[in-house]
Each structure stands twice: as structure tokens, then as C-alpha cells.
Design a protein around this motif. Structure first.
Motif, PDB file in Angstrom:
ATOM      1  N   VAL A   1       4.281  -0.048 -10.462  1.00 41.99           N
ATOM      2  CA  VAL A   1       5.641   0.481 -10.618  1.00 41.99           C
ATOM      3  C   VAL A   1       6.608  -0.645 -10.970  1.00 41.99           C
ATOM      4  O   VAL A   1       7.484  -0.492 -11.831  1.00 41.99           O
ATOM      5  CB  VAL A   1       6.098   1.205  -9.335  1.00 41.99           C
ATOM      6  CG1 VAL A   1       7.568   1.599  -9.431  1.00 41.99           C
ATOM      7  CG2 VAL A   1       5.232   2.435  -9.079  1.00 41.99           C
ATOM      8  N   VAL A   2       6.457  -1.788 -10.324  1.00 42.94           N
ATOM      9  CA  VAL A   2       7.314  -2.939 -10.620  1.00 42.94           C
ATOM     10  C   VAL A   2       7.129  -3.379 -12.070  1.00 42.94           C
ATOM     11  O   VAL A   2       8.102  -3.762 -12.739  1.00 42.94           O
ATOM     12  CB  VAL A   2       7.037  -4.092  -9.639  1.00 42.94           C
ATOM     13  CG1 VAL A   2       7.786  -5.353 -10.050  1.00 42.94           C
ATOM     14  CG2 VAL A   2       7.445  -3.689  -8.228  1.00 42.94           C
TER      15      VAL A   2
ATOM     16  N   ALA B   1       1.956   0.283  -6.292  1.00 43.69           N
ATOM     17  CA  ALA B   1       3.324  -0.182  -6.116  1.00 43.69           C
ATOM     18  C   ALA B   1       3.631  -1.331  -7.076  1.00 43.69           C
ATOM     19  O   ALA B   1       4.711  -1.383  -7.689  1.00 43.69           O
ATOM     20  CB  ALA B   1       3.558  -0.613  -4.672  1.00 43.69           C
ATOM     21  N   THR B   2       2.697  -2.255  -7.212  1.00 44.15           N
ATOM     22  CA  THR B   2       2.882  -3.369  -8.143  1.00 44.15           C
ATOM     23  C   THR B   2       2.980  -2.860  -9.578  1.00 44.15           C
ATOM     24  O   THR B   2       3.763  -3.382 -10.387  1.00 44.15           O
ATOM     25  CB  THR B   2       1.723  -4.366  -8.009  1.00 44.15           C
ATOM     26  OG1 THR B   2       1.707  -4.882  -6.671  1.00 44.15           O
ATOM     27  CG2 THR B   2       1.864  -5.525  -8.975  1.00 44.15           C
TER      28      THR B   2
ATOM     29  N   LEU C   1       6.295  -0.450  -1.930  1.00 44.43           N
ATOM     30  CA  LEU C   1       7.369  -0.989  -2.766  1.00 44.43           C
ATOM     31  C   LEU C   1       8.465  -1.578  -1.891  1.00 44.43           C
ATOM     32  O   LEU C   1       8.963  -2.681  -2.150  1.00 44.43           O
ATOM     33  CB  LEU C   1       7.946   0.119  -3.653  1.00 44.43           C
ATOM     34  CG  LEU C   1       7.216   0.390  -4.963  1.00 44.43           C
ATOM     35  CD1 LEU C   1       7.668   1.714  -5.550  1.00 44.43           C
ATOM     36  CD2 LEU C   1       7.468  -0.749  -5.956  1.00 44.43           C
TER      37      LEU C   1
ATOM     38  N   VAL D   1      13.943   4.828  -4.920  1.00 43.98           N
ATOM     39  CA  VAL D   1      12.562   5.311  -4.998  1.00 43.98           C
ATOM     40  C   VAL D   1      12.404   6.547  -4.125  1.00 43.98           C
ATOM     41  O   VAL D   1      12.797   6.540  -2.946  1.00 43.98           O
ATOM     42  CB  VAL D   1      11.556   4.228  -4.558  1.00 43.98           C
ATOM     43  CG1 VAL D   1      10.132   4.780  -4.588  1.00 43.98           C
ATOM     44  CG2 VAL D   1      11.652   3.006  -5.460  1.00 43.98           C
TER      45      VAL D   1
ATOM     46  N   TYR E   1       8.425  -5.502  -2.169  1.00 42.16           N
ATOM     47  CA  TYR E   1       9.444  -5.820  -3.171  1.00 42.16           C
ATOM     48  C   TYR E   1      10.832  -5.362  -2.703  1.00 42.16           C
ATOM     49  O   TYR E   1      11.496  -4.572  -3.385  1.00 42.16           O
ATOM     50  CB  TYR E   1       9.086  -5.146  -4.506  1.00 42.16           C
ATOM     51  CG  TYR E   1       7.733  -5.524  -5.034  1.00 42.16           C
ATOM     52  CD1 TYR E   1       7.549  -6.697  -5.767  1.00 42.16           C
ATOM     53  CD2 TYR E   1       6.627  -4.722  -4.785  1.00 42.16           C
ATOM     54  CE1 TYR E   1       6.299  -7.057  -6.246  1.00 42.16           C
ATOM     55  CE2 TYR E   1       5.373  -5.073  -5.257  1.00 42.16           C
ATOM     56  CZ  TYR E   1       5.212  -6.237  -5.977  1.00 42.16           C
ATOM     57  OH  TYR E   1       3.966  -6.589  -6.449  1.00 42.16           O
TER      58      TYR E   1
ATOM     59  N   ARG F   1      13.853  -5.187  -5.019  1.00 45.40           N
ATOM     60  CA  ARG F   1      13.808  -4.294  -6.178  1.00 45.40           C
ATOM     61  C   ARG F   1      14.169  -2.853  -5.814  1.00 45.40           C
ATOM     62  O   ARG F   1      14.268  -2.001  -6.695  1.00 45.40           O
ATOM     63  CB  ARG F   1      12.402  -4.306  -6.808  1.00 45.40           C
ATOM     64  CG  ARG F   1      11.848  -5.670  -7.170  1.00 45.40           C
ATOM     65  CD  ARG F   1      12.702  -6.382  -8.204  1.00 45.40           C
ATOM     66  NE  ARG F   1      12.783  -5.688  -9.473  1.00 45.40           N
ATOM     67  CZ  ARG F   1      11.929  -5.887 -10.491  1.00 45.40           C
ATOM     68  NH1 ARG F   1      10.930  -6.741 -10.358  1.00 45.40           N
ATOM     69  NH2 ARG F   1      12.097  -5.235 -11.630  1.00 45.40           N
ATOM     70  N   ILE F   2      14.351  -2.598  -4.516  1.00 44.32           N
ATOM     71  CA  ILE F   2      14.511  -1.223  -4.041  1.00 44.32           C
ATOM     72  C   ILE F   2      15.922  -0.996  -3.504  1.00 44.32           C
ATOM     73  O   ILE F   2      16.449  -1.807  -2.736  1.00 44.32           O
ATOM     74  CB  ILE F   2      13.483  -0.925  -2.920  1.00 44.32           C
ATOM     75  CG1 ILE F   2      12.057  -1.182  -3.420  1.00 44.32           C
ATOM     76  CG2 ILE F   2      13.629   0.519  -2.426  1.00 44.32           C
ATOM     77  CD1 ILE F   2      11.696  -0.443  -4.688  1.00 44.32           C
TER      78      ILE F   2
END
Length: 262
Positions: A77-78, A74-75, A104, A91, A108, A111-112
Motif C-alpha cells: 500500500v505504501v 501494508a508495505t 500500516l 485508511v 508507517y 504515512r497514516i
């Protein structure tokens, strides 16, 4: 070729297709971005579609001593989103990609946008796993026999008769250490305790005849994630998104349209 660097300097390969609001598509365990080849085009007219190769797969780095875990993925992907200058994205993750997508949304949230979880589970004691006989069948030494089992888990016999392959969901060549790392990562996933922290609008998708990730995982997730919706694909197996492409893609597109980023 486009790569994003992670905190430990590993390079993650990614591709960008289409235009519109960003949408990250996350593939299953031990699979590359090609998992989405047959359906990715369904989203490109309305979305800037981002696909990637997890650490250990495809064109991404495959370090021996790295941490392989869904939370780490997941990190990563960021890191891809940062490389592209994307502040927020929708996502859509299937199978292990759904586990990555959960983290995610948990780690985060800013961010989603909208979250779509397909054929996946909460893991841990609350996640329902495949029957032990299926697991044994997937660990037999014959690659041909394993492939036959995987095809049966992914698709109905009717679909296989009409679509003899090749199939993009059966795993990709990767080093043994990375394959073991992916298996450990998926098996170790357990998000139950923090699923209720997810604030993203969430849609949970599942085929009713999925023996790889039993269908009751869908309602377990939806009951734990605030406000989550569920959509079932009657008679579909693990690769519902491919076999039931028209219904699945249109369902996802409608949900994303209901929850724009702005």
C-alpha cells in the motif's frame, strides 16, 4: 493501466477516484478493489479514494514464490502511495483489510492520518475466530454451497431477500497458490503486542451479529489501541458496510472530518 512496483518488482494495480484528502480503502481476504464498488461513491465527494488489488488478486501480479502476508500487503500500500506522491492518507480497512490497516498504522505511522478498522481482529490468541463449523462449511468442495455460506455470513436474510445480488464481497477468481497465500496471511496475523503503539486516531466498527469475525473482537481492539472509539451496527453481519451503508459511510465520514490530515 496504473500500477505500482513493490520492492520485489511485483506490480500492484490501483485506482483513484474523487477528490479531497486521500483515503485508502482496503478489502477483505481474496477480494479485489471491487469489494468497495457499492459504497466507494459515498466517499468520493470529500476524499481522493484509492483502491487496489492485493498481490495475488485481480489485475495485480500473482507470483508463485512471493511472500503473502498482511504486513507485506501494508508495505505494498505504501508503494502505491509513493507512486501517487501521497505523503499521508486516511485508511479504512475491513475484514483482512483491517489487519493490513493495523500494520500500516504500526509500521508507517507518519504515512497514516485517521484509521478505521471494520469487522476485523487483533489475531493470534487474542483474536476471536469463527466457529469451527463455519470454517468446515467454507472448505467443502461444492462452490455453490460455499457461496451460500458466505452470503449468510455477510448479509442478513432480510437484506438478501431485498437484494438478490450479485454480491461483490464473496471472493474473486485467483490461482490456488495465491488463495492459499491469502488464507495463510490472514490466519497468521497477530498485532496484539504492538497495537498499543498505534498513534493514529482510530475508529473500530463491527456488526453485532457477525459470526465470521465475532463482535467482541471490536472491544478487544479498542481496549488495546490508545484512544480508540467503537461503533456497533445492531443486527448487522460481516458486510455491515454494505447492508448498513448509509449509517456506516456517514459514521466514517464524520470521523474523518473530525481528524483532518493537516
Amino acid at each position: 493501466m496504473p500500477f505500482a512496483k513493490t520492492a520485489d518488482q511485483a506490480e500492484i494495480y490501483y485506482e483513484v477516484h474523487g477528490s479531497g484528502e486521500p483515503l485508502v480503502l482496503l478489502s477483505g481476504q481474496a477480494n479485489t478493489h471491487h469489494w468497495w464498488d457499492t459504497v466507494r461513491g459515498d466517499f468520493e465527494a470529500d476524499h481522493q479514494v484509492i483502491v487496489l488489488d492485493y498481490l495475488g488478486t485481480g489485475q495485480s501480479d500473482k507470483p508463485v514464490d512471493a511472500e503473502y502476508g498482511v504486513r507485506r500487503f501494508a508495505t505494498d500500500v505504501v508503494c502505491v502511495l509513493d507512486e501517487l506522491g501521497i505523503a499521508r492518507a486516511h485508511v479504512y480497512g475491513t475484514s483482512m483489510g483491517g489487519k493490513v490497516a493495523q500494520w500500516l498504522a504500526i509500521d508507517y505511522p507518519d504515512r497514516i492520518g485517521a484509521l478505521v478498522l471494520g469487522c476485523t481482529s487483533a489475531g493470534g490468541v487474542h483474536g476471536l475466530r469463527a466457529d469451527p463449523e463455519i470454517i468446515r462449511a467454507l472448505t467443502q468442495p461444492s462452490e455453490d454451497a460455499v457461496r451460500e455460506v458466505l452470503v449468510d455470513l455477510m448479509y442478513t436474510p432480510e437484506y438478501v431477500r431485498e437484494h438478490p445480488g450479485p454480491y461483490v464481497t464473496l471472493g474473486s477468481p485467483m490461482p490456488d497458490h495465491a488463495r492459499r497465500g491469502h488464507l495463510r496471511a490472514s490466519n497468521a496475523h497477530d498485532s496484539w503486542a504492538v497495537l498499543d503503539q498505534i498513534t493514529a486516531p482510530t475508529l473500530v466498527l463491527h456488526g453485532t451479529d457477525d459470526a465470521f469475525s465475532p463482535v467482541d473482537n471490536a472491544v478487544i481492539l479498542a481496549n488495546r489501541i490508545p484512544g480508540a472509539e467503537v461503533h456497533y451496527f445492531d443486527g448487522a453481519r460481516h458486510a455491515y458496510f454494505e447492508e448498513r451503508r448509509e449509517e456506516a459511510s456517514s459514521t466514517v465520514l464524520s470521523f474523518l472530518a473530525e481528524h483532518p490530515l493537516d
